[in-house]
Design an enzyme around this catalytic site. Sequence first.
Site, PDB file in Angstrom:
ATOM      1  N   ASN A  98      33.457  43.975  36.530  1.00  0.00           N
ATOM      2  CA  ASN A  98      33.912  43.924  37.862  1.00  0.00           C
ATOM      3  C   ASN A  98      33.491  42.602  38.373  1.00  0.00           C
ATOM      4  OD1 ASN A  98      33.214  44.403  41.046  1.00  0.00           O
ATOM      5  ND2 ASN A  98      34.713  45.977  40.616  1.00  0.00           N
ATOM      6  N   CYS A 128      36.045  42.512  48.871  1.00  0.00           N
ATOM      7  CA  CYS A 128      34.830  41.450  49.185  1.00  0.00           C
ATOM      8  C   CYS A 128      35.525  40.804  50.677  1.00  0.00           C
ATOM      9  CB  CYS A 128      34.370  40.537  48.237  1.00  0.00           C
ATOM     10  SG  CYS A 128      34.040  41.279  46.866  1.00  0.00           S
ATOM     11  N   LYS A 163      41.563  45.235  41.870  1.00  0.00           N
ATOM     12  CA  LYS A 163      40.781  46.446  42.512  1.00  0.00           C
ATOM     13  C   LYS A 163      41.442  46.693  44.001  1.00  0.00           C
ATOM     14  CE  LYS A 163      37.050  49.717  42.753  1.00  0.00           C
ATOM     15  NZ  LYS A 163      35.730  50.085  42.317  1.00  0.00           N
TER      16      LYS A 163
END
Length: 301
Positions: A98, A128, A163
């Site tokens: 990840n 993020c 993701k």
Amino acid sequence: MNTKVTIAGITFNNPVLTASGTFGSGQEYAQFVDLNRLGGVVTKGVANVPWEGNPSPRVAEVYGGMLNAIGLQNPGVDVFIERDLPFLKQFDTKVIVNVCGRSESDYLEVVERLNEQPVDMLEINISCPNVKEGGIAFGQDAKMAAHITGEICKRAKHPVIMKLSPNVTDIAQMAKAVEAAGADAVSLINTITGMKIDIHTRKFALANKTGGLSGPAVHPVAVRMVYEAAQAVNIPVIGMGGVCSAQDALELILAGASAVCVGTANFTNPSVTVDIINDIRYFMMEEGVRNINELVGAVHE
């Protein structure tokens, strides 16, 4: 009985993976779980440099799950390559790294550092906050998500999973945007933004005020979003969100997921992943299902 699934050319022995941020890089769980039994390990987020994360308190229990505002604390890609990757390569399981970042260059630096490393896939966490865009998450704007996906795919030598954040109006639009930009697969859902207040102290339960909600409470949302994403794209979907049992995992598979990740449940039962793998096999025997792939997207009216 065949439990193998193939995603972007990578074959997993079974469809049960660990969710990023809930399993470290496996060291903490190795005494409880035979990592050889897992389809794959998705590592904690890896950044280009060490991240300290958010101030504490960073975790709070809530109805049906937990809130976390860890802030993607991690020791950075150099430590991951030197310490964590050699540990994981001892096992017969796939390794998905990840990747997190605060800017486009952060992501690209990690991707390029991993190009010559023995990992199987990359999962890019676009939840993020983008520091150059006022803190909005890369995954909350379709154009931004497509741009970062395209730049990563140009440079990555490993298959790329994007993701997706559930904190959007239209998850199908986001899935289509990253598919068009070159993503090899999508994974969803990441945590849902939530908040808890202590009524006695009248303070926020988390120092960050808000955190990511995970656990059983988000599972129905995950099933719906996985279904919508799977209907919208032709690339494989990896589902996650409140998976605590084989029934939860199978729901996501029926909704269109080729594999599932187990996250928060690892904290209450460290061996839950192997329990789920065993129970999926038992379900297949009882239902006469010879190949797990028969169940992918098999929901019908």
